[in-house]
Write a protein that holds these residues in place. Structure first.
Motif, mmCIF file in Angstrom:
data_model
loop_
_atom_site.group_PDB
_atom_site.id
_atom_site.type_symbol
_atom_site.label_atom_id
_atom_site.label_comp_id
_atom_site.label_asym_id
_atom_site.label_seq_id
_atom_site.Cartn_x
_atom_site.Cartn_y
_atom_site.Cartn_z
ATOM 1 N N ARG A 186 0.824 -1.207 0.000
ATOM 2 C CA ARG A 186 0.000 0.000 0.000
ATOM 3 C C ARG A 186 0.858 1.257 0.000
ATOM 4 O O ARG A 186 0.488 2.274 -0.588
ATOM 5 C CB ARG A 186 -0.869 -0.043 1.257
ATOM 6 C CG ARG A 186 -1.927 0.997 1.333
ATOM 7 C CD ARG A 186 -2.769 0.677 2.543
ATOM 8 N NE ARG A 186 -3.512 1.825 2.985
ATOM 9 C CZ ARG A 186 -4.014 1.953 4.186
ATOM 10 N NH1 ARG A 186 -3.825 1.006 5.073
ATOM 11 N NH2 ARG A 186 -4.707 3.017 4.507
ATOM 12 N N ARG A 244 -6.292 -1.477 -4.502
ATOM 13 C CA ARG A 244 -6.808 -0.543 -5.510
ATOM 14 C C ARG A 244 -8.282 -0.240 -5.274
ATOM 15 O O ARG A 244 -8.725 0.900 -5.379
ATOM 16 C CB ARG A 244 -6.577 -1.122 -6.901
ATOM 17 C CG ARG A 244 -5.165 -0.917 -7.430
ATOM 18 C CD ARG A 244 -5.083 -1.306 -8.898
ATOM 19 N NE ARG A 244 -5.105 -2.754 -9.052
ATOM 20 C CZ ARG A 244 -4.017 -3.527 -9.048
ATOM 21 N NH1 ARG A 244 -2.837 -2.980 -8.874
ATOM 22 N NH2 ARG A 244 -4.110 -4.832 -9.211
ATOM 23 N N ASN A 247 -8.525 1.993 -2.113
ATOM 24 C CA ASN A 247 -8.114 3.369 -2.400
ATOM 25 C C ASN A 247 -9.165 4.104 -3.205
ATOM 26 O O ASN A 247 -9.415 5.299 -2.995
ATOM 27 C CB ASN A 247 -6.778 3.378 -3.150
ATOM 28 C CG ASN A 247 -5.631 2.900 -2.283
ATOM 29 O OD1 ASN A 247 -5.759 2.830 -1.060
ATOM 30 N ND2 ASN A 247 -4.514 2.579 -2.894
ATOM 31 N N GLU A 250 -11.955 5.296 -0.902
ATOM 32 C CA GLU A 250 -11.588 6.457 -0.108
ATOM 33 C C GLU A 250 -11.515 7.719 -0.962
ATOM 34 O O GLU A 250 -11.938 8.797 -0.534
ATOM 35 C CB GLU A 250 -10.257 6.194 0.602
ATOM 36 C CG GLU A 250 -10.346 5.107 1.667
ATOM 37 C CD GLU A 250 -9.051 4.931 2.416
ATOM 38 O OE1 GLU A 250 -8.023 5.469 1.948
ATOM 39 O OE2 GLU A 250 -9.049 4.257 3.467
ATOM 40 N N ARG A 251 -10.992 7.589 -2.169
ATOM 41 C CA ARG A 251 -10.921 8.761 -3.041
ATOM 42 C C ARG A 251 -12.311 9.231 -3.445
ATOM 43 O O ARG A 251 -12.565 10.432 -3.549
ATOM 44 C CB ARG A 251 -10.083 8.430 -4.285
ATOM 45 C CG ARG A 251 -8.636 8.135 -3.976
ATOM 46 C CD ARG A 251 -7.820 7.908 -5.221
ATOM 47 N NE ARG A 251 -7.652 9.128 -5.981
ATOM 48 C CZ ARG A 251 -6.827 9.252 -7.007
ATOM 49 N NH1 ARG A 251 -6.105 8.220 -7.386
ATOM 50 N NH2 ARG A 251 -6.716 10.392 -7.650
ATOM 51 N N GLU A 447 0.890 7.634 1.673
ATOM 52 C CA GLU A 447 -0.312 7.364 0.876
ATOM 53 C C GLU A 447 -1.030 8.653 0.469
ATOM 54 O O GLU A 447 -1.407 8.823 -0.698
ATOM 55 C CB GLU A 447 -1.259 6.475 1.685
ATOM 56 C CG GLU A 447 -2.486 6.044 0.899
ATOM 57 C CD GLU A 447 -3.358 5.099 1.693
ATOM 58 O OE1 GLU A 447 -4.335 4.593 1.138
ATOM 59 O OE2 GLU A 447 -3.039 4.871 2.881
ATOM 60 N N PHE A 451 -1.624 10.222 -3.376
ATOM 61 C CA PHE A 451 -2.901 10.614 -3.970
ATOM 62 C C PHE A 451 -2.862 12.068 -4.426
ATOM 63 O O PHE A 451 -3.384 12.408 -5.488
ATOM 64 C CB PHE A 451 -4.033 10.416 -2.962
ATOM 65 C CG PHE A 451 -4.397 8.982 -2.747
ATOM 66 C CD1 PHE A 451 -4.119 8.027 -3.713
ATOM 67 C CD2 PHE A 451 -5.005 8.571 -1.574
ATOM 68 C CE1 PHE A 451 -4.452 6.694 -3.521
ATOM 69 C CE2 PHE A 451 -5.348 7.241 -1.374
ATOM 70 C CZ PHE A 451 -5.062 6.302 -2.350
#
Length: 518
Positions: A186, A244, A247, A250-251, A447, A451
């Protein structure tokens, strides 16, 4: 409770305050003169002046001029004096007519019955009422957190499912080793294994299990095969697919929060999501072991508390606060921390109102705080301030893990551009990262920074593609115009009859088909 006797339990205006504020104010010349004297006392002459400003005199004439009909003069109303006192308190908060204490002293001199302590509480109420809602803790807990928690819950579910599938595929692995591998993947962004789709992972699941079983049989300890590289080569695609998907959840949650509350900063929302993630991940007691305790004590003895906490955090992924509590239980001496003065609502109001025209140093000097304290307050509350636009060399150095001399060299070479406030413009950084991706130290980025950089790259890519599309469209339009002009100059006119702008589109299309050679 009103403003009487200075023994109020709440700094909220009520009808009881009329006894104090309207004392002596009557609908006669004496009362009118007393009201004007009180207004002038609330707004004294500036230093070095022998008369009030023209605007203030105009305001007085407007307030005390004769009112015809049934209209009551404003200076006879309780709300007028309550608002006037609140305005003086706001002036003290913003430093427009002296300090906060001087504003309170002026009001107390006019109405001695109102205590200075109550006025300080009232100043906090006035400051709180003028603060944006996103500064209030309740706003984040009730408005933003529900949006982010949906993304965090879904992301956690995908990670757990990935770990479970990896354990089913490779029964010889220990669950702790799989979670450590997932955290390592991650945090890795450069040189990661080739992306494998989830469908491909399912297709090759039989082969994965076969390789894992053979690895287990060949390993000296049949209970654990986490040191075999072939096992991780088989398991990594499953974990990466879960990462993936997590993520992405969360995005999407952060994007939804930004669409709902556009005034918030992206970095503040990501920080909030990270805290929610840590809070959710520590719902139960952490599985501390004797080995972890010994390591925490040993690293603390060698390098101090901060280094020992960071060591355990890198090893386990647990939040620092939980590790600090464990260190306290073990009796490890904590590093001395200076007394932190709590931010008042008046200070927050002044900082937020001043960020667009004062520097951080000026704000810190006015509040008698350090610049670091002001920056921390701004960062934790996500204030979208003018001085927050762009990045300093120090900030970029810390974010991108690049030496400051290198960034200064890029600025001198014209690769990065500074704004008028001395900070590096975000659009300049965006263009630089897109043009020089080799400068990005992906393995060193955490992380959230990953992003952030990815968003910058995607935004710049979209901008370049849009600019290219617009350029090609303009080029085709220009070529078409030149061809039409050339055709007209040759005297060749179109045989298709001119379309009537009021004509029905269906009949126009049928006419066009009839006029075509087909």
């Amino acid at each position: 409770m009103g403003a009487r006797h200075g023994a109020q339990s709440s700094a909220v205006w009520t009808s009881d305050s009329a006894v104090v504020l309207l004392d002596g104010i009557e609908a006669n010349e004496h009362g009118k003169g007393l009201a004007e004297a009180r207004l002038r006392a609330l707004h004294p002459l500036p230093e070095g002046r022998d008369h009030h400003s023209t605007d203030f005199e105009k305001r007085l004439r407007k307030i005390f001029e004769k009112h015809s009909g049934d209209r009551v003069p404003p200076w006879l109303a309780l709300e007028f004096w309550q608002q006037e006192i609140d305005n003086v308190l706001i002036q003290g908060i913003l430093g427009r007519s002296g300090s906060k204490s001087s504003a309170i002293d002026r009001i107390h001199a006019v109405w001695p019955e109102i205590s200075a302590a109550w006025l300080r509480d009232r100043m906090e109420e006035v400051a709180r009422a003028g603060l944006p809602r996103w500064v209030q803790t309740e706003f984040w807990a009730t408005e933003v957190d529900p949006i982010l928690l949906i993304g965090v819950d879904r992301a956690t579910r995908f990670r757990r499912e990935a770990v479970d599938k990896a354990l089913r595929a490779c029964p010889g692995l220990q669950i702790g080793a799989v979670w450590r591998r997932l955290r390592a993947l991650r945090n890795r962004r450069n040189g990661e294994p080739e992306a494998v789709s989830f469908a491909d992972s399912l297709v090759n699941l039989t082969g994965v299990a076969r390789e894992a079983r053979s690895a287990v049989e060949e390993t000296s300890t049949s209970a654990d095969c986490s040191n075999d590289r072939r096992v991780w080569q088989s398991v990594d695609p499953i974990l990466l697919e879960g990462i993936r998907k997590a993520n992405q959840c969360e995005r999407e949650a952060v994007g939804k929060a930004l669409r709902a509350f556009s005034e918030l900063r992206t970095a503040a929302i990501w920080a909030r999501l990270r805290r929610l993630r840590y809070k959710q991940g520590t719902g139960g007691p952490l599985p501390w072991t004797d080995e972890l305790d010994e390591r925490l004590v040993r690293v603390h003895r060698e390098a101090g508390l901060s280094a020992s906490v960071s060591d355990i955090q890198n090893l386990t992924g647990w939040p620092r606060r939980a590790i600090l509590r464990r260190a306290h239980k073990l009796g490890l001496p904590t590093e001395p921390v200076g007394d932190r003065q709590r931010w008042t609502m008046a200070e927050l109001r002044f900082a937020i109102e001043s960020v667009n025209h004062l520097t951080v140093r000026e704000i810190a000097d006015e509040l008698e705080r350090s610049e670091k304290a002001v920056w921390n307050m701004v960062g934790h509350r996500g204030i979208p301030a003018g001085f927050q636009d762009g990045y300093t060399v120090r900030e970029l150095s810390a974010k991108l893990h690049v030496r400051r001399p290198s960034i200064r060299t890029w600025i001198k070479a014209g690769l990065l551009h500074k704004k008028r406030n001395g900070r590096i413009a975000e659009d300049s950084l965006q263009s630089f990262l897109h043009s020089h991706p080799e400068r990005i130290n992906w393995p060193l980025l955490d992380e959230d920074t990953t992003f952030w950089v990815s968003d910058l790259l995607e935004a710049e890519k979209a901008r370049v593609n849009e600019a290219g599309t617009r350029t090609r469209a303009n080029s085709r339009s220009s070529e078409g115009t030149q061809a039409a002009e050339a055709s007209t100059s040759d005297g060749n006119s179109s045989s298709t009859p001119e379309a009537d702008p009021c004509e029905d589109p269906v009949s126009h299309n049928s006419r066009a088909r009839g006029a075509s050679p087909q």
